[in-house]
Design a protein around this motif. Sequence first.
Motif, PDB file in Angstrom:
ATOM      1  N   ASP A   1       8.192  -1.399  -1.618  1.00  0.00           N
ATOM      2  CA  ASP A   1       8.659  -0.067  -1.232  1.00  0.00           C
ATOM      3  C   ASP A   1       8.247   0.932  -2.314  1.00  0.00           C
ATOM      4  N   PRO A   2       7.942   2.191  -1.950  1.00  0.00           N
ATOM      5  CA  PRO A   2       8.042   2.760  -0.594  1.00  0.00           C
ATOM      6  C   PRO A   2       6.756   2.595   0.224  1.00  0.00           C
ATOM      7  N   TRP A   3       5.831   1.762  -0.277  1.00  0.00           N
ATOM      8  CA  TRP A   3       4.541   1.613   0.413  1.00  0.00           C
ATOM      9  C   TRP A   3       4.725   1.219   1.869  1.00  0.00           C
TER      10      TRP A   3
ATOM     11  N   VAL B   1      10.012  -5.446  -7.399  1.00  0.00           N
ATOM     12  CA  VAL B   1      10.685  -4.880  -6.233  1.00  0.00           C
ATOM     13  C   VAL B   1      11.995  -5.603  -5.972  1.00  0.00           C
TER      14      VAL B   1
ATOM     15  N   ARG C   1      15.254  -4.057  -7.182  1.00  0.00           N
ATOM     16  CA  ARG C   1      15.827  -2.912  -6.465  1.00  0.00           C
ATOM     17  C   ARG C   1      16.572  -3.343  -5.214  1.00  0.00           C
ATOM     18  N   ARG C   2      16.616  -4.622  -4.933  1.00  0.00           N
ATOM     19  CA  ARG C   2      17.304  -5.133  -3.748  1.00  0.00           C
ATOM     20  C   ARG C   2      18.418  -6.089  -4.190  1.00  0.00           C
TER      21      ARG C   2
ATOM     22  N   SER D   1      -1.365   5.108   1.627  1.00  0.00           N
ATOM     23  CA  SER D   1       0.013   5.018   1.151  1.00  0.00           C
ATOM     24  C   SER D   1       0.099   4.383  -0.227  1.00  0.00           C
TER      25      SER D   1
ATOM     26  N   GLN E   1       7.228   1.549   4.046  1.00  0.00           N
ATOM     27  CA  GLN E   1       7.787   2.586   4.908  1.00  0.00           C
ATOM     28  C   GLN E   1       6.772   3.699   5.168  1.00  0.00           C
ATOM     29  N   ARG E   2       6.035   4.086   4.148  1.00  0.00           N
ATOM     30  CA  ARG E   2       5.029   5.141   4.308  1.00  0.00           C
ATOM     31  C   ARG E   2       3.895   4.678   5.220  1.00  0.00           C
ATOM     32  N   THR E   3       3.459   3.426   5.054  1.00  0.00           N
ATOM     33  CA  THR E   3       2.350   2.911   5.849  1.00  0.00           C
ATOM     34  C   THR E   3       2.706   2.845   7.325  1.00  0.00           C
TER      35      THR E   3
END
Length: 282
Positions: A100-102, A234, A237-238, A280, A104-106
């Motif tokens: 993220d945020p790749w 990543v 962050r989860r 992205s 969601q943007r893709t």
Amino acid sequence: MDVELRHLRAFVAVAQNLSFTRAAEQLLITQPALTRTVKQLEAALEVGLLDRDSRHVSLTPVGAEFLERAQQVLLAMDQALASTREQVALRMGFSWLLPDPWAQRTLARYEQLTGSRVSLIRVDDPLAAVVQGHIDVAVVRGPVDGGSPARVVHLFDEARVAVCSVDSALAAADRLRWDEIARWPLVVNTVSGTTGPWSWTDGGGPSEVVETGNFDEWLESVAANRGIGVVPEVAMRRNIHPAVRFVPLTGAPSSPVSIAFLPDHLPRLLRRFAEAAVDSAR
């Protein structure tokens, strides 16, 4: 000669612009090719649709009536194509947490550009799933074997962090050096993991390795204090598991993130997806 959509699009472009030059620029074709296409349409209909001289283009009465009907046909076809594309779902496979945020943007960029949807599918081995036709495109972490038939597009690199059980002596550490990993048993996901004995080319990796076959097994093994793991940051962050802790790593090599797909499979859609994925990642 059969009348094709290209004939209708060529005629409508000229009729709307009243110019072969501007219509050719709009359609991204040469003016001689456009002229031939319009003449083919008139020959097939056996009627003149346009009056033209060296400086002016105008519609004949028959051409004006035909323009309205041709526009209706093209509109109906475009609507049918758009409706069908909305029902087409590109299957994107991944083994665990998407970057993220790749991600969601893709997905947002691709769906906006194409009108198609992306269906997210979790698989233990995304690259194998692409080759076997179970998914259309895979998000792959780590290096990819050069012998794969899939086309691989590198997107970016992720930093790594260590992860351990809350009961581990490492849980209280502020940070860990990459060369200290070898002191601990290393829990490895042998199917889709990004860190394993192969990550140390000089043979300086851990002497004890706990092998697992998927992300869930790997995570539960770390939580059970069977050893420590190393994952892309990543995961920090989860909230992936209440019984694990993350420890920042220094000196660790980055982990590549790529997409993989078969070159001849859904070429138009996958080309657009690859473009969205690369954009992205910038």
